[in-house]
Design a protein around this motif. Structure first.
Motif, PDB file in Angstrom:
ATOM      1  N   LYS A 181       0.832  -1.210   0.000  1.00  0.00           N
ATOM      2  CA  LYS A 181       0.000   0.000   0.000  1.00  0.00           C
ATOM      3  C   LYS A 181       0.866   1.260   0.000  1.00  0.00           C
ATOM      4  O   LYS A 181       0.528   2.253  -0.648  1.00  0.00           O
ATOM      5  CB  LYS A 181      -0.971  -0.021   1.168  1.00  0.00           C
ATOM      6  N   PHE A 182       1.971   1.205   0.714  1.00  0.00           N
ATOM      7  CA  PHE A 182       2.902   2.326   0.744  1.00  0.00           C
ATOM      8  C   PHE A 182       3.422   2.627  -0.660  1.00  0.00           C
ATOM      9  O   PHE A 182       3.579   3.793  -1.040  1.00  0.00           O
ATOM     10  CB  PHE A 182       4.045   1.996   1.707  1.00  0.00           C
ATOM     11  N   ALA A 183       3.654   1.590  -1.450  1.00  0.00           N
ATOM     12  CA  ALA A 183       4.141   1.772  -2.819  1.00  0.00           C
ATOM     13  C   ALA A 183       3.141   2.570  -3.651  1.00  0.00           C
ATOM     14  O   ALA A 183       3.518   3.506  -4.374  1.00  0.00           O
ATOM     15  CB  ALA A 183       4.419   0.409  -3.466  1.00  0.00           C
ATOM     16  N   LEU A 184       1.872   2.219  -3.559  1.00  0.00           N
ATOM     17  CA  LEU A 184       0.848   2.934  -4.323  1.00  0.00           C
ATOM     18  C   LEU A 184       0.691   4.364  -3.817  1.00  0.00           C
ATOM     19  O   LEU A 184       0.618   5.312  -4.607  1.00  0.00           O
ATOM     20  CB  LEU A 184      -0.491   2.202  -4.250  1.00  0.00           C
ATOM     21  N   TYR A 187       5.643   7.086 -12.439  1.00  0.00           N
ATOM     22  CA  TYR A 187       4.682   6.533 -11.485  1.00  0.00           C
ATOM     23  C   TYR A 187       5.043   5.066 -11.225  1.00  0.00           C
ATOM     24  O   TYR A 187       5.133   4.623 -10.087  1.00  0.00           O
ATOM     25  CB  TYR A 187       3.275   6.660 -12.088  1.00  0.00           C
ATOM     26  N   ARG A 188       5.281   4.332 -12.311  1.00  0.00           N
ATOM     27  CA  ARG A 188       5.724   2.930 -12.203  1.00  0.00           C
ATOM     28  C   ARG A 188       7.020   2.829 -11.408  1.00  0.00           C
ATOM     29  O   ARG A 188       7.167   1.996 -10.526  1.00  0.00           O
ATOM     30  CB  ARG A 188       5.924   2.322 -13.586  1.00  0.00           C
ATOM     31  N   GLY A 189       7.978   3.687 -11.731  1.00  0.00           N
ATOM     32  CA  GLY A 189       9.267   3.664 -11.065  1.00  0.00           C
ATOM     33  C   GLY A 189       9.175   3.916  -9.567  1.00  0.00           C
ATOM     34  O   GLY A 189       9.928   3.338  -8.784  1.00  0.00           O
ATOM     35  N   LEU A 190       8.243   4.757  -9.167  1.00  0.00           N
ATOM     36  CA  LEU A 190       8.055   5.015  -7.737  1.00  0.00           C
ATOM     37  C   LEU A 190       7.524   3.765  -7.033  1.00  0.00           C
ATOM     38  O   LEU A 190       7.971   3.434  -5.926  1.00  0.00           O
ATOM     39  CB  LEU A 190       7.121   6.206  -7.533  1.00  0.00           C
ATOM     40  N   ILE A 191       6.610   3.065  -7.673  1.00  0.00           N
ATOM     41  CA  ILE A 191       6.118   1.805  -7.100  1.00  0.00           C
ATOM     42  C   ILE A 191       7.261   0.797  -7.028  1.00  0.00           C
ATOM     43  O   ILE A 191       7.468   0.142  -6.001  1.00  0.00           O
ATOM     44  CB  ILE A 191       4.944   1.240  -7.930  1.00  0.00           C
TER      45      ILE A 191
END
Length: 133
Positions: free
Chosen positions: A13-16, A44-48
């Motif tokens: 959840k933190f990733a999202l 956005y993908r990279g942050l996840i």
């Protein structure tokens, strides 16, 4: 075993949350604009991915399909959706930057994982956060 499951869910959840918060706050645009811009959607993908990499380096068995699952999930977000970090930024409120991207950067440093995108979000928003603490 329950504790492991809780840790996995917290990191997932933190990733999202980090992706949604970081991108809507730094771009000051809603998720629909982010999804429509290849470079922004890639970030956005990279942050996840960054959060998942840190979690795994800390020994949390985040499922391999987490990134794809969240990207698919975010496709259903209302195109006009922002994050609470964006709201706080645009309304002069205290930012939870250090609890989000700052935490990712600190954890990453401890486990020697590169999280350049989180560092960028943190650096971009830190001057705003500094004036509100």
């Amino acid at each position: 075993m329950l504790a492991d499951d809780v840790a996995i869910e917290i990191w997932r959840k933190f990733a999202l949350i980090c992706a949604q918060a970081g991108m809507t706050a730094t771009t000051r645009l809603p998720i629909g604009e982010i999804r429509a811009t290849d470079a922004s959607w890639t970030m956005y993908r990279g942050l996840i991915e960054g959060v998942c990499a840190v979690a795994r380096a800390e020994g949390v068995d985040v499922p391999d399909d987490t990134v794809e699952e969240w990207l698919e999930f975010a496709q259903d977000f209302d195109p006009e959706l922002y994050s609470s970090l964006h709201y706080d930024l645009t309304h002069g409120k205290q930012l939870e930057l250090d609890a989000l991207h700052g935490a990712v950067v600190r954890h990453a440093d401890e486990v020697d994982v590169a999280v350049l995108m989180h560092e960028a979000v943190h650096a971009i928003l830190k001057p705003h956060a500094a004036h509100r603490d």
